[in-house]
Enzyme design. Structure first.
Site, PDB file in Angstrom:
ATOM      1  CD  GLU A  33      -3.066  -0.340   0.072  1.00  0.00           C
ATOM      2  OE1 GLU A  33      -3.133   0.029  -1.122  1.00  0.00           O
ATOM      3  OE2 GLU A  33      -3.617  -1.358   0.502  1.00  0.00           O
ATOM      4  CB  THR A  35       4.472   0.296  -2.611  1.00  0.00           C
ATOM      5  OG1 THR A  35       3.325  -0.484  -2.977  1.00  0.00           O
ATOM      6  CG2 THR A  35       4.836  -0.003  -1.168  1.00  0.00           C
ATOM      7  CB  SER A  67     -24.990   6.719 -12.654  1.00  0.00           C
ATOM      8  OG  SER A  67     -24.729   5.787 -11.616  1.00  0.00           O
ATOM      9  N   GLY A 126     -13.550   2.394  -1.329  1.00  0.00           N
ATOM     10  CA  GLY A 126     -12.116   2.161  -1.485  1.00  0.00           C
ATOM     11  C   GLY A 126     -11.837   0.917  -2.305  1.00  0.00           C
ATOM     12  CG  LEU A 127     -13.912  -2.350  -2.310  1.00  0.00           C
ATOM     13  CD1 LEU A 127     -15.072  -3.344  -2.250  1.00  0.00           C
ATOM     14  CD2 LEU A 127     -12.637  -3.026  -1.830  1.00  0.00           C
ATOM     15  CB  SER A 129     -16.547   2.724  -7.544  1.00  0.00           C
ATOM     16  OG  SER A 129     -16.336   3.861  -6.761  1.00  0.00           O
ATOM     17  CB  SER A 130     -13.164   6.582  -9.487  1.00  0.00           C
ATOM     18  OG  SER A 130     -12.078   6.289  -8.671  1.00  0.00           O
ATOM     19  CG  ASP A 174      -6.559   2.050  -7.402  1.00  0.00           C
ATOM     20  OD1 ASP A 174      -5.880   1.258  -6.719  1.00  0.00           O
ATOM     21  OD2 ASP A 174      -6.971   3.143  -6.978  1.00  0.00           O
ATOM     22  CE1 TYR A 224      -2.951   7.571  -2.997  1.00  0.00           C
ATOM     23  CE2 TYR A 224      -2.362   9.323  -4.511  1.00  0.00           C
ATOM     24  CZ  TYR A 224      -2.378   7.996  -4.185  1.00  0.00           C
ATOM     25  OH  TYR A 224      -1.797   7.080  -5.023  1.00  0.00           O
TER      26      TYR A 224
HETATM   27  C1  GLA Z   1      -5.259   4.641  -4.086  1.00  0.00           C
HETATM   28  C2  GLA Z   1      -4.510   4.997  -5.372  1.00  0.00           C
HETATM   29  C3  GLA Z   1      -3.496   3.915  -5.734  1.00  0.00           C
HETATM   30  C4  GLA Z   1      -2.591   3.575  -4.544  1.00  0.00           C
HETATM   31  C5  GLA Z   1      -3.421   3.340  -3.285  1.00  0.00           C
HETATM   32  C6  GLA Z   1      -2.560   3.181  -2.061  1.00  0.00           C
HETATM   33  O1  GLA Z   1      -6.052   3.517  -4.287  1.00  0.00           O
HETATM   34  O2  GLA Z   1      -5.409   5.172  -6.434  1.00  0.00           O
HETATM   35  O3  GLA Z   1      -2.731   4.311  -6.844  1.00  0.00           O
HETATM   36  O4  GLA Z   1      -1.634   4.565  -4.347  1.00  0.00           O
HETATM   37  O5  GLA Z   1      -4.333   4.398  -3.045  1.00  0.00           O
HETATM   38  O6  GLA Z   1      -1.811   2.015  -2.136  1.00  0.00           O
END
Ligand code: GLA
Length: 387
Positions: A33, A35, A67, A126-127, A129-130, A174, A224
């Protein structure tokens, strides 16, 4: 699901002539994570839940988006000739961003489109969706306009659109996990050069359970970007004393020997997480390949501790979910997953413990946080497809 989106498409747009239906998954990261923007390794997988889309070409320049997850917004209109991010455009900034990014790569989108989406990834969980919507849009454009792009290109175009159109400086994880997903496998990706291998995920009587904190993300995106720039500054400081291209190039020993070059104790912690997490990810994949699921779980737990103490992206919600999970017999490992600051956790739970896991962690979470968490037992699925 195909029937559901086609039926809705008919309702919203009048008929389904020329419509095709697409799917792109969501993703969960097992370990590695923060990384992916530090030239390190990640180990995510695509899920069987994701975003479904029904689309067709129009004979004018209009873009009409709808949507099923935001029905109150109705049809949101735009034009292929004015692809710019707009606050009031809401979620449509994601597909529009991808259309814009194709244009930046020299692919001319010749006409407008009707696009209807329906996702079964919990919103803001946080899965990803975007990223799922981005890869889905890329697949739609590729299919209708014959653009010659690989799935890996779809990932890169999606990331580019997120960075440059939607202003989140995310890494490649992602979009790559979604575009390159493979059933029952996780992707061991080296973000320094995008080399990757698929590792079978054999859980031997256990499953992946996602716990969604339901915490509103709020400042997540700006935090972030802040973490990312802290790492970039730490890297620049280290580069004065050691020849590296990214924090992922360092072993733990090299980091310890050179960390005095970093002039701020907070940045030392951030960089330490990036270096150690990368090494943990490499070890975790080796453990999985050796069928040592217990070791894999321990590394997941250590990842969470590092994200909590050094990277400081967890918060009381995610910490509660994880710390309650650790108390339960049958939990092999548990950690936050994704960017953090809300979102969800991923736990490896033995089959026989899943019910009590959901019950006990759920109760403790409600008691401490004051609202519910949601739980999903998930499966690892394939990348995008046309249905
Ligand atoms: C989000 C970002 C990814 C990654 C994670 C953390 O999901 O979109 O690129 O940096 O956070 O690991």
């Amino acid at each position: 699901m195909k029937e559901i989106v086609l039926k809705k498409f008919q309702e919203v747009f009048g008929d389904t002539e020329g419509v095709k239906v697409f799917f792109a998954p969501g993703r969960v990261n097992l370990i590695g994570e923060h990384t992916d923007y530090n030239a390190g390794h990640v180990f995510p997988c695509a899920l069987t839940i994701g975003t479904y889309g029904a689309a067709r070409v129009r004979n004018d320049r209009k873009l009409c988006f709808y949507s099923m997850n935001f029905e109150n917004l109705g049809v949101i209109e735009s034009s292929i000739d004015s692809l710019k991010p707009e606050k009031e455009a809401g979620w449509t900034n994601y597909p529009k961003g991808v259309m814009w990014a194709f244009g930046e790569r020299g692919f001319v989108i010749p006409s407008g489109m009707d696009i209807l989406l329906n996702g079964n990834i919990p919103n803001g969980s946080g899965l990803s969706s975007s990223a799922s919507v981005e890869v889905l849009t890329g697949s739609i454009l590729r299919e209708f306009f014959g653009f010659e792009v690989s799935n890996q290109d779809l990932a890169l175009i999606g990331q580019y659109s997120e960075n440059k159109f939607n202003g989140v400086n995310c890494g490649i994880m992602d979009q790559f996990a979604i575009a390159m997903g493979k059933k029952d496998h996780a992707i061991f990706l080296d973000t320094a050069d995008l080399s990757y291998t698929y590792a079978p995920v054999k859980l031997r009587g256990a499953k992946l359970v996602i716990a969604c904190s339901n915490k509103k993300r709020g400042l997540g995106d700006s935090k972030y970007n802040e973490r990312r720039s802290e790492c970039e500054t730490a890297l620049a400081e280290l580069q004065k004393v050691i020849d590296i291209a990214g924090l992922g190039d360092l072993t733990e020993e090299q980091f310890e020997a050179n960390k005095s070059a970093i002039k701020d104790p907070v940045r030392v912690k951030r960089a330490r997480h990036a270096v150690y997490e990368n090494q943990r990810t490499i070890q975790a994949v080796a453990a999985l390949q050796a069928d040592d699921i217990v070791r894999f779980g321990q590394l997941m737990n250590a990842s969470h501790v590092s994200l909590r103490d050094d990277y400081e992206v967890t918060g009381v919600e995610l910490d509660t979910l994880v710390e309650e999970a650790w108390k339960i017999e049958g939990v092999i490992g548990s950690r936050m997953t994704g960017a953090g600051f809300g979102g969800c956790t991923v736990s490896l739970v033995k089959d026989e413990a899943i019910d009590s896991f959901i019950e006990k962690v759920g109760e403790a979470y409600l008691a401490k946080i004051g609202y519910r968490a949601d739980f999903y037992v998930v499966e690892i699925g394939d990348g995008p497809c046309t249905l």
